[in-house]
Design an enzyme around this catalytic site. Structure first.
Site, PDB file in Angstrom:
ATOM      1  CG  HIS A 139      50.963 -87.237  46.190  1.00 16.79           C
ATOM      2  ND1 HIS A 139      49.869 -87.176  45.739  1.00 16.79           N
ATOM      3  CD2 HIS A 139      49.676 -88.551  46.368  1.00 16.79           C
ATOM      4  CE1 HIS A 139      48.877 -86.866  45.641  1.00 16.79           C
ATOM      5  NE2 HIS A 139      48.549 -88.612  45.424  1.00 16.79           N
TER       6      HIS A 139
HETATM    7  C1  T46 Z   1      45.219 -88.541  45.565  1.00 14.74           C
HETATM    8  C2  T46 Z   1      44.670 -87.702  44.381  1.00 14.74           C
HETATM    9  C3  T46 Z   1      44.038 -88.749  43.521  1.00 14.74           C
HETATM   10  C4  T46 Z   1      42.831 -83.861  53.416  1.00 14.74           C
HETATM   11  O1  T46 Z   1      42.701 -82.884  54.599  1.00 14.74           O
HETATM   12  N1  T46 Z   1      42.163 -84.576  53.722  1.00 14.74           N
HETATM   13  C5  T46 Z   1      42.127 -85.520  52.067  1.00 14.74           C
HETATM   14  O2  T46 Z   1      40.692 -86.304  52.125  1.00 14.74           O
HETATM   15  C6  T46 Z   1      42.676 -85.223  51.337  1.00 14.74           C
HETATM   16  C7  T46 Z   1      42.125 -86.028  49.887  1.00 14.74           C
HETATM   17  C8  T46 Z   1      43.465 -83.597  51.022  1.00 14.74           C
HETATM   18  N2  T46 Z   1      43.213 -83.578  52.252  1.00 14.74           N
HETATM   19  C9  T46 Z   1      44.081 -82.334  52.214  1.00 14.74           C
HETATM   20  C10 T46 Z   1      45.819 -82.337  51.720  1.00 14.74           C
HETATM   21  C11 T46 Z   1      46.085 -80.873  51.415  1.00 14.74           C
HETATM   22  O3  T46 Z   1      46.651 -79.563  52.246  1.00 14.74           O
HETATM   23  O4  T46 Z   1      43.814 -81.310  51.352  1.00 14.74           O
HETATM   24  C12 T46 Z   1      45.208 -80.103  50.065  1.00 14.74           C
HETATM   25  C13 T46 Z   1      45.512 -80.545  49.096  1.00 14.74           C
HETATM   26  O5  T46 Z   1      45.630 -82.132  48.738  1.00 14.74           O
HETATM   27  P1  T46 Z   1      46.492 -82.204  47.547  1.00 14.74           P
HETATM   28  O6  T46 Z   1      47.610 -81.234  47.087  1.00 14.74           O
HETATM   29  O7  T46 Z   1      47.401 -83.926  48.175  1.00 14.74           O
HETATM   30  O8  T46 Z   1      45.764 -83.061  46.445  1.00 14.74           O
HETATM   31  P2  T46 Z   1      45.799 -83.879  45.426  1.00 14.74           P
HETATM   32  O9  T46 Z   1      44.968 -83.359  43.974  1.00 14.74           O
HETATM   33  O10 T46 Z   1      47.439 -83.888  44.258  1.00 14.74           O
HETATM   34  O11 T46 Z   1      46.254 -85.374  45.415  1.00 14.74           O
HETATM   35  C14 T46 Z   1      44.533 -85.818  45.940  1.00 14.74           C
HETATM   36  C15 T46 Z   1      44.716 -87.345  47.470  1.00 14.74           C
HETATM   37  O12 T46 Z   1      45.232 -85.974  48.387  1.00 14.74           O
HETATM   38  C16 T46 Z   1      45.639 -87.684  47.406  1.00 14.74           C
HETATM   39  O13 T46 Z   1      45.353 -88.445  47.673  1.00 14.74           O
HETATM   40  O14 T46 Z   1      45.926 -89.580  45.485  1.00 14.74           O
HETATM   41  O15 T46 Z   1      44.320 -86.597  45.000  1.00 14.74           O
END
Ligand code: T46
Length: 143
Positions: free
Chosen positions: A57
């Site tokens: 993303h």
């Molecule tokens: C990024 C990379 C480096 C939350 O509710 N609060 C939060 O602060 C975060 C970070 C995530 N979430 C929830 C949203 C999703 O339902 O946690 C779940 C997993 O998040 P995501 O699929 O976005 O995780 P990554 O590892 O793909 O991305 C993360 C960060 O979300 C993103 O901002 O830049 O790490």
């Protein structure tokens, strides 16, 4: 370390104090090594295998710095023009994930732990999770 060529990125190097066999201590200060006010910190662990892929993303506004504080992984960056892979393996060297930078984390070693300092609270509307939408928004911004 390879030079970072993509836009809205760069390295951040933290002071690292090594106490021989008693470990190492690294410090990040807001508005000093980290180039913004830190409103949120999160970490990612329990990456069970080499086939995990996270990220995929870009953010519209959010600024972040990502660290690998244990183990190693590959960070793939894409600013819409240039793409670059960075091997994250130094616990005191982070990479800035600025706005409109498509990022993917993969090839995690066992015991890998990621730590991220972010400029704002979680806001799903700031995420662009579709690559074609990312390209279109970049084009609109360039007009
Ligand atoms: C990024 C990379 C480096 C939350 O509710 N609060 C939060 O602060 C975060 C970070 C995530 N979430 C929830 C949203 C999703 O339902 O946690 C779940 C997993 O998040 P995501 O699929 O976005 O995780 P990554 O590892 O793909 O991305 C993360 C960060 O979300 C993103 O901002 O830049 O790490």
């Amino acid at each position: 370390m390879d030079e970072i060529r993509v836009k809205n990125s760069g390295y951040v190097t933290l002071k690292r104090y090594v106490d021989d066999r008693d470990g190492a201590l690294c410090i990040m200060n807001a508005n000093q090594e980290i180039p913004f006010d830190i409103k949120r910190v999160y970490y990612i662990n329990n990456l069970e295998n080499m086939t995990s892929i996270r990220g995929k993303h870009a953010h519209r506004q959010l600024q972040q710095v990502i660290f690998c504080i244990n183990g190693c992984f590959t960070l793939s960056l894409d600013d819409g023009e240039q793409k670059q892979d960075i091997l994250m393996m130094k616990d005191n060297v982070g990479v800035i994930l600025g706005p409109m930078l498509w990022h993917t984390m993969h090839d995690f070693s066992s015991g890998c732990v990621l730590l991220v300092a972010a400029s704002d609270y979680y806001d799903e509307s700031d995420y662009i999770r579709d690559y074609e939408e990312f390209r279109s928004e970049l084009k609109r911004l360039q007009k």
